[in-house]
Design a protein around this motif. Structure first.
Motif, PDB file in Angstrom:
ATOM      1  N   GLY B  43       0.649  -0.872  -0.095  1.00  0.00           N
ATOM      2  CA  GLY B  43      -0.001   0.352  -0.112  1.00  0.00           C
ATOM      3  C   GLY B  43       0.537   1.069   0.335  1.00  0.00           C
ATOM      4  N   ASP B  44       1.679   1.342  -0.675  1.00  0.00           N
ATOM      5  CA  ASP B  44       2.676   2.473  -0.971  1.00  0.00           C
ATOM      6  C   ASP B  44       2.863   2.887  -2.035  1.00  0.00           C
ATOM      7  N   VAL B  45       3.170   3.757  -2.303  1.00  0.00           N
ATOM      8  CA  VAL B  45       3.076   5.060  -3.659  1.00  0.00           C
ATOM      9  C   VAL B  45       4.262   4.624  -4.511  1.00  0.00           C
ATOM     10  N   LEU B  49       7.205  12.629  -5.907  1.00  0.00           N
ATOM     11  CA  LEU B  49       6.786  13.999  -5.427  1.00  0.00           C
ATOM     12  C   LEU B  49       6.169  14.414  -6.508  1.00  0.00           C
ATOM     13  N   ASP B 106       3.048  14.085  11.985  1.00  0.00           N
ATOM     14  CA  ASP B 106       4.377  13.856  11.085  1.00  0.00           C
ATOM     15  C   ASP B 106       2.993  11.871  10.159  1.00  0.00           C
ATOM     16  N   LYS B 109      -0.791   7.907  10.614  1.00  0.00           N
ATOM     17  CA  LYS B 109      -0.333   6.640  11.616  1.00  0.00           C
ATOM     18  C   LYS B 109      -0.477   7.965  12.910  1.00  0.00           C
ATOM     19  N   SER B 238      -0.245  11.680   2.576  1.00  0.00           N
ATOM     20  CA  SER B 238       0.505  10.482   1.993  1.00  0.00           C
ATOM     21  C   SER B 238       0.150   9.685   1.086  1.00  0.00           C
ATOM     22  N   LYS B 239      -1.267   9.189   0.480  1.00  0.00           N
ATOM     23  CA  LYS B 239      -1.997   8.954  -0.536  1.00  0.00           C
ATOM     24  C   LYS B 239      -2.569  10.166  -1.108  1.00  0.00           C
ATOM     25  N   GLY B 242       1.416  11.614  -2.067  1.00  0.00           N
ATOM     26  CA  GLY B 242       2.433  10.651  -2.586  1.00  0.00           C
ATOM     27  C   GLY B 242       3.713  11.071  -1.205  1.00  0.00           C
ATOM     28  N   THR B 244       4.789   9.534   1.174  1.00  0.00           N
ATOM     29  CA  THR B 244       4.146   8.166   2.356  1.00  0.00           C
ATOM     30  C   THR B 244       5.943   8.701   2.953  1.00  0.00           C
ATOM     31  N   GLY B 245       6.650   9.085   1.889  1.00  0.00           N
ATOM     32  CA  GLY B 245       7.983   8.829   2.161  1.00  0.00           C
ATOM     33  C   GLY B 245       8.526  10.004   3.071  1.00  0.00           C
ATOM     34  N   THR B 246       7.610  11.854   2.794  1.00  0.00           N
ATOM     35  CA  THR B 246       7.966  12.503   2.947  1.00  0.00           C
ATOM     36  C   THR B 246       7.702  13.251   4.243  1.00  0.00           C
ATOM     37  N   ARG B 247       6.133  11.925   4.516  1.00  0.00           N
ATOM     38  CA  ARG B 247       5.494  12.572   6.133  1.00  0.00           C
ATOM     39  C   ARG B 247       4.965  13.818   6.573  1.00  0.00           C
TER      40      ARG B 247
END
Lengths: 393, 393
Positions: B43-45, B49, B106, B109, B238-239, B242, B244-247
């Protein structure tokens, strides 16, 4: 709604310390618009992020815009490159820390606040005065807190309780201390580690100001024998490399740390994997850059700048014969208000007579009464001007 | 050590879902090194970015390296520029949200995991199947959970309990749902809001996949009348963009939301100010950029790309006569395994016969048994290849 809220929040004192200070300063400025105030109250850095960190942040930011180098969810415990760099930093300090014992986070405050999640209902021992997060996060969890008091006699470095029947407790230690700037010696920390080992206690050691130490004093609890059996350590890039606005920290949970046969690292891993999704990739690259030779050189220059401010202020206070702690291995100076003034009384004097804003010790616990915190995070020019003004103190 | 740990951690099931999947895939690859696997399990893009976000991140990163534009500690609840941009996004969706009701974090979750901090011991209602964080973070706090089951009959959109004596509860709703991709209609959400208002319950609404909605379905709980008296909403970039890694994420806590005369926003403010120190400045600038006209255009292109993958997969499943939810207003497709296979059995078939990696429904709760999740976050090429392979299903 009829749901129940966490009633422990009721037991947290509403402290209006920084808002009270802001209001007093605002009122004074309104009445004295020409006054040029010098702010020595805030525990936040002012020098820019070291160039190697900026370069790494920018480079990683650009990587995020390219399909081939884009990164999705980071590992919850930090990228291997950063865990490795932090562990290597510890090994250079003489502490034997494995990469897998490093848990990267968005800052020390988060980890200090979240660690109670994995703990049961233990007695809590907290120094007074101290950074308010230890107290508040334990009050929120409904814990019983006892305080070990700092004072002029112990140089604001309280000793472990002498009680031979002491229960297994969770003990917070901050060294160099916020707000007092006092730093435990190896002997002082060894007494705490021995106490923890004897009572089966856990030490939560906050080393956020470690980089300010230049004398031969312990930078990490893991310089002390036996500490890996009884201590976690929380730290941060905030004061180390000027990351207060960039946000990155870490917690060390030694592999051999167990209670009731359960590894603490297993519980912390589970907590973080469930309630946290890792730190921004560009931020982790910036943090990694701070630990390179080039990064360490740049951040040392910043720390030396702040320390020079602290030295100048310390020299002045010494010449005035005032008692203080800190100022040498710390960005903080913790001084006894002259003439037995209270912290707020001295605050008003400093503001109205000298145009200097500091923080009354009362904001950091009962034992802070009659003390005052000055920080060295201002500019060299402001520090010199403050010293000029304070010649008349 | 002899301290007590949080014994509630014992009640959390050790799920090895993703590690079991990784092991099975690794074993298969070892035995079939020539196999070209298509990964539709995560479930990750995967798209980079959006350019406006990268530009903003890089620009803000550079600002951190210059004294005049350097920023220290961010406000704990987010910079005004980002709180304002998020509130404006809500107002465009027709929801009346004030800037001060937005709390930046951040990621979703973290907020979902930390919200139980401010709540007392209430019964918890959680849909099944669902994102495991709701369950685990409540088990960690020792809460009693009851499940509302999704199934073929309700289209994986469970209804509120019909129990007239239902207690005030904390209710989790995720729409569009992870893992089922099912989206509540206005009528469906209204039934939940009415239930919450009648029972004095709190809804925690997770709208992380809102941007995938293109049909006339509610993007936020605040489109529903009465929701500001009973619901907080947690969401994320995140979704959406995009990240997910930038938070970066946020939670909406309406000002009028109270329990026992106490404002929830006051407790959440206090929790965040105590245990969190705000989000990285460059990340907040990147998030702000995603909400500009240019940013929204760029992120929509990415979402349309994923949605096209979902559409192609949905068409195939429809042509095979398989029951599934999602695929239209969601990046997820939730399908009933053919021939009454179990999720793991179907996983093995998909892996070994078609070289496609998905996720067994069993990983998302008991009601997930016999179902399978496919995600649309892969590349268009991989999706087309997967469809070619699955013609023989």
């Amino acid at each position: 709604m009829d749901i129940k809220l966490n009633s422990n929040f009721n037991s947290i004192k509403e402290t209006y310390l920084f808002s009270d200070i802001a209001r007093k300063v605002r009122d004074y400025k309104e009445q004295n618009p020409e006054a040029e105030l010098i702010r020595m109250g805030i525990g936040d850095v002012t020098l820019p992020l070291p160039a190697p960190c900026v370069d790494a942040l920018v480079k990683a930011g650009k990587e995020m815009g390219v399909k081939e180098t884009f990164r999705g969810y980071p590992p919850e415990y930090g990228y291997d490159f950063l865990r490795g760099a932090i562990a290597f930093h510890y090994r250079k300090l003489g502490a034997d820390i494995a990469d897998s014992e490093v848990f990267v986070s968005d800052g020390a405050k988060s980890d200090l606040g979240n660690l109670p999640d994995i703990l049961g209902d233990n007695p809590i021992i907290i120094p007074d005065p101290v950074y308010p997060v230890y107290v508040d996060s334990n009050l929120m969890a409904g814990r019983r807190i006892s305080y070990v008091k700092g004072d002029k006699d112990n140089g604001f470095l309280p000793e472990p309780p002498r009680d031979e029947t002491a229960e297994a407790s969770v003990i917070y230690i901050c060294s160099p201390n916020n707000p007092t700037g006092a730093v435990y010696t190896r002997e002082g920390l060894t007494r705490w580690v021995d106490f923890a080992l004897k009572t089966g206690s856990l030490i939560i050691f906050d080393s956020a100001y470690e980089a300010f130490i230049s004398d031969d004093l312990p930078h990490t609890i893991y310089e002390i024998e036996g500490s890996k059996e009884c201590a976690v350590e929380v730290s941060s890039f905030s004061k180390f490399a000027g990351f207060t606005g960039t946000r990155c920290g870490w917690t060390i949970v030694p592999d051999q740390l167990t209670a009731g046969g359960v590894k603490l690292s297993k519980l912390w891993s589970r907590r973080q994997a469930t309630k946290f999704n890792g730190v921004s990739y560009p931020v982790q690259r910036a943090a990694e850059a701070s630990l390179t030779d080039e990064g360490l050189k740049a951040l040392k220059a910043n720390i030396d700048y702040y320390k020079n401010n602290a030295r100048l202020m310390s020299d002045l206070l010494r010449s005035k014969g005032l008692f203080f702690t800190g100022g040498t291995n710390s960005p903080y100076i913790w001084l006894k208000c002259p003439d037995d003034m209270g912290g707020w009384e001295f605050f008003d004097l400093m503001l109205t007579r000298f145009g200097i804003v500091g923080t009354p010790g009362e904001g950091f616990g009962e034992a802070g009464k009659g003390y005052f915190r000055l920080t060295a995070f201002g500019s060299a020019e402001d520090t010199e001007e403050a010293i000029r003004r304070l010649r008349d103190l």
